[in-house]
Design an enzyme around this catalytic site. Structure first.
Site, PDB file in Angstrom:
ATOM      1  N   HIS A  98       0.715  -1.272  -0.036  1.00 33.45           N
ATOM      2  CA  HIS A  98      -0.052  -0.143   0.110  1.00 33.45           C
ATOM      3  C   HIS A  98       0.873   1.212   0.045  1.00 33.45           C
ATOM      4  O   HIS A  98       2.128   1.479   0.732  1.00 33.45           O
ATOM      5  CB  HIS A  98      -0.985   0.011   1.364  1.00 33.45           C
ATOM      6  CG  HIS A  98      -1.659  -1.015   1.222  1.00 33.45           C
ATOM      7  ND1 HIS A  98      -2.766  -1.604   0.494  1.00 33.45           N
ATOM      8  CD2 HIS A  98      -1.763  -2.349   2.148  1.00 33.45           C
ATOM      9  CE1 HIS A  98      -2.959  -2.715   0.648  1.00 33.45           C
ATOM     10  NE2 HIS A  98      -2.693  -3.208   1.877  1.00 33.45           N
ATOM     11  N   ARG A 274      -0.271  -4.264  -6.496  1.00 34.82           N
ATOM     12  CA  ARG A 274      -0.210  -5.752  -6.408  1.00 34.82           C
ATOM     13  C   ARG A 274       1.211  -6.355  -7.085  1.00 34.82           C
ATOM     14  O   ARG A 274       1.502  -5.844  -8.096  1.00 34.82           O
ATOM     15  CB  ARG A 274      -1.372  -6.420  -7.233  1.00 34.82           C
ATOM     16  CG  ARG A 274      -2.891  -6.224  -6.665  1.00 34.82           C
ATOM     17  CD  ARG A 274      -3.872  -6.886  -7.337  1.00 34.82           C
ATOM     18  NE  ARG A 274      -5.231  -6.516  -6.557  1.00 34.82           N
ATOM     19  CZ  ARG A 274      -5.771  -5.474  -6.720  1.00 34.82           C
ATOM     20  NH1 ARG A 274      -5.516  -4.618  -7.542  1.00 34.82           N
ATOM     21  NH2 ARG A 274      -6.982  -5.393  -5.882  1.00 34.82           N
TER      22      ARG A 274
END
Length: 400
Positions: A98, A274
């Site tokens: 993140h 990702r």
């Protein structure tokens, strides 16, 4: 206080039975992955204040200072700063990280300027917020978190005995930590797909043969055959949480949850970069801007008694967006007063919790019973007591 009516997300990796088991409802046959409690636009909870169902986000927007408290609004803005979830993983989630707040704001502005729709599959930033998070295990919970020391990671690759992994192991041993991790992750994620698929297959066969600590990587390859994320996952620390233990994840820390049921709290964001173990979009250049290429110890936490002697157990983190605490209320124990001043979401995970709020001037107040899996929203100005027997998780903003 308001009983919350919550959204269940049916992602493919979810368990078909864990969340229904918590809620005492029959399984639907679908994987039920996440139960969301909060005001995120992708799945806001609903309340009923006498006029029918109302989004919690709309209720807060109508009176932010009254609902959230002046200190929260002044420091974090006029929206609920956290999102609380029950997460039920029956298969691995994507290997991800993140952004910090600065990169989230910049990335969101860049994608808005390009006109990329918020729901576009290739969009990285769906809001302008960072996403620190914490997961607390309700059952044994397995995951991967943060890079191993580079020598240890090299040893893992070498023990598999796969020739195409040797250059990565050599690089990990030859270069400084940051450069070694960056170069190996980049090489794995940008390798020619057919060649990487063959490497993953051979690594999975070796992991299956070795078993023990290598068994999870064979399982990852069964779920995601040929995915370079299987090799990237070998660079991370394996983590196992027992019930009541928690894991904190700051910005830039690569991680993947593998299996288990837990309470998860995070900043009110849905920004995910990702690395693999997913059919979804992987943006390697953007990922490389965000990941912290350094070996880290997993941020394991156990609850500590609150300093005020209230009986509350706190999971301490540096996050200002959220604070997670737990009350374990024994049969016959005195009601616990829950501090006012900040909006709170209360979640019962065991037993039956009774919430009481006094009326004005000593008049009879209101009472709300929470069974397992049920939750409530308490505005900042409302004083509430909780009695059991049962276990209550309490989510608030993390302001000191």
């Amino acid at each position: 206080m308001d009983r919350l009516h919550n959204t269940v997300k049916t992602y493919a990796w979810g368990s078909a039975t864990a969340i229904p088991g918590l809620l005492g409802t029959p399984p639907t046959g679908e994987p039920q992955a996440e139960l969301w409690m909060g005001a995120h636009p992708a799945g806001p909870s609903r309340v009923d204040r006498g006029g029918g169902p109302l989004s919690l986000a709309d209720a807060i927007a109508a009176d932010p200072r009254g609902e959230l408290g002046a200190a929260t609004v002044d420091a974090l803005g006029p929206r609920l700063p956290f999102l609380l979830k029950v997460l039920a993983a029956d298969a691995p989630l994507s290997l991800q990280t993140h952004p910090d707040r600065e990169r989230a704001r910049a990335g969101y502005a860049e994608e808005e300027a390009l006109g990329i729709p918020l729901d576009a599959p290739h969009r990285n930033y769906r809001d302008a917020n960072h996403k620190p998070e914490l997961v607390c295990a309700l059952t044994p919970f397995e995951g991967l978190c943060g890079f191993r020391p580079v020598a240890e990671a090299a040893g893992v690759l070498e023990e598999l005995g796969v020739g195409s992994l040797k250059p990565y192991a050599d690089l990990l041993r030859a270069r400084p930590e940051d450069a070694a991790l960056r170069e190996v992750v980049t090489a794995v994620l940008t390798a020619e797909p057919a060649a990487m698929a063959e490497t993953v297959a051979r690594a999975a066969e070796a992991a299956d043969r070795l078993g023990g600590a290598f068994a999870p990587y064979a399982a990852l390859a069964r779920h995601y055959p040929g995915d370079p994320g299987v090799i990237a996952a070998m660079l991370l620390n394996p983590v196992r949480l027992e019930p009541g233990e928690a894991l904190y994840l700051g910005a830039g820390v690569p991680h993947a949850y593998l299996r288990g049921l837990g309470v998860e709290i995070m900043a009110n964001s849905d920004n995910v970069l990702r690395c693999g173990l997913t059919p979804k979009h992987v943006d390697v250049p953007e990922l490389l801007r965000v990941v912290r290429f350094e070996a880290t110890e997993p941020g394991l936490l156990r609850p500590v008694p609150a300093a005020d002697g209230s009986g509350e157990e706190v999971y301490p983190t540096p996050a200002e967006d959220f604070r997670l605490a737990r009350h374990v209320l024994a049969p016959g124990s005195a009601p616990r007063e829950l501090p006012a001043g900040s909006a709170q979401i209360l979640l019962c995970t065991d037993g039956r919790i009774t919430l009481r709020a006094p009326g004005p001037g000593g008049a009879d107040g209101t009472e709300l019973a929470l069974e397992r899996g049920r939750s409530a929203f308490v505005p900042a100005s409302e004083h509430v007591t909780a009695s059991g027997p049962g276990t209550l998780f309490r989510a608030t903003a993390g302001l000191a």
